[in-house]
Design an enzyme around this catalytic site. Structure first.
Site, PDB file in Angstrom:
ATOM      1  N   LEU A 111       0.884  -1.164   0.000  1.00  0.00           N
ATOM      2  CA  LEU A 111       0.000   0.000   0.000  1.00  0.00           C
ATOM      3  C   LEU A 111       0.923   1.216   0.000  1.00  0.00           C
ATOM      4  CD1 LEU A 111      -2.749  -0.820   2.686  1.00  0.00           C
ATOM      5  CD2 LEU A 111      -2.918  -1.005   0.204  1.00  0.00           C
ATOM      6  N   ASP A 112       0.451   2.324  -0.582  1.00  0.00           N
ATOM      7  CA  ASP A 112       1.250   3.545  -0.579  1.00  0.00           C
ATOM      8  C   ASP A 112       1.468   4.015   0.858  1.00  0.00           C
ATOM      9  OD1 ASP A 112       1.067   3.445  -3.318  1.00  0.00           O
ATOM     10  OD2 ASP A 112      -0.628   4.844  -3.417  1.00  0.00           O
ATOM     11  N   LYS A 113       2.467   4.856   1.032  1.00  0.00           N
ATOM     12  CA  LYS A 113       2.795   5.364   2.377  1.00  0.00           C
ATOM     13  C   LYS A 113       1.592   6.068   3.023  1.00  0.00           C
ATOM     14  CE  LYS A 113       6.519   7.873   4.657  1.00  0.00           C
ATOM     15  NZ  LYS A 113       7.801   8.557   4.508  1.00  0.00           N
TER      16      LYS A 113
END
Ligand code: URA
Length: 239
Positions: A106-108
């Protein structure tokens, strides 16, 4: 009967704080028993069903571990140590073991369900583009969603650079014009954000709320982990 495996490998795989060399030392100090007998060598083969006690603690052998993390923003899905906190830093001591990794990224700034495991085979099945395991996202948009999003996404839309997406299921929330849910059957880089951007909208909050047929436990606080019970593991692959 379980599986036959070397004692040092078994113990080191279940106790993150003990290395194989450490198992050898514990054996020499008479701290390990197998089915009630003290063992002096760490290279013997044991059965995974044997009763193995290390320094007074019974080993409950599990071949693999499956951890549900409710990822907060600002944490990266990586195994490398760097400037940022990684999802592995959030795994509590009692769930740690060697070989853990996040299955998928997942993105940051994305929140929600990350699976952390040491089971490469299951991870491969879950992430392989051919398996089409659904991932469900809760999305908050900058501008209200529009009715046609549903049919556009159901047909499989084209995102920037001409990339084709598989058909996805969109559902707008009736009680909030900017909230919606999206089910994807693949995982392209920044896919949710790029899909809404192609529709002239913008994602302001993104949270993964299910993998396959297994929802993120609504009671699980941000940043906390939960061990997924064996009976629930196969739900991760449910289509
Ligand atoms: N899609 C995105 O854009 N970001 C994520 O983190 C996951 C899916």
């Amino acid at each position: 009967m379980g599986e036959q495996i070397r004692l040092d490998r078994l113990v080191a795989s279940q106790l993150p704080e003990v290395s194989r060399a450490g198992v050898k030392k514990l054996c020499l100090k008479c701290k390990i028993t197998v089915n009630g007998k003290t063992v002096r060598r760490s290279d013997i083969r044991v059965d995974t069903d044997d009763e193995i006690i290390v320094d007074g603690k019974r080993i409950a052998y599990k071949k693999h571990i499956y951890i549900m993390l409710n990822k907060p923003q600002g944490v990266v899905c990586s195994t490398k140590e760097g400037e940022s906190t990684t999802v592995l830093d959030l795994v509590p001591e009692e769930m740690r073991r060697s070989g853990l990794f996040p299955a998928g990224r997942l993105d940051k700034d994305t929140l929600g369900f990350v699976l952390i495991t040491d089971d490469g085979e299951l991870s491969h099945k879950m992430l392989s583009p051919r398996s089409h395991v659904p991932k469900t996202y809760l999305v908050q948009l900058e501008k209200p969603w529009e009715k046609e999003y549903e049919s556009i996404m159901a047909q499989g839309m084209t995102i920037d650079g001409g990339e084709r997406c598989l058909p996805a299921e969109f559902k707008g929330h009736d009680d909030d014009p900017c909230m919606c849910e999206l089910v994807l059957h693949e995982g392209k880089f920044h896919q949710v954000k790029r899909m809404f951007s192609a529709l002239g909208n913008k994602v302001v909050m993104l949270k993964r709320i299910a993998i396959g047929g297994l929802p993120l436990d609504p009671e699980l606080a941000l940043g906390r982990c939960l061990e997924i019970m064996h009976k629930d593991v196969e739900r991760l692959l449910t289509k």
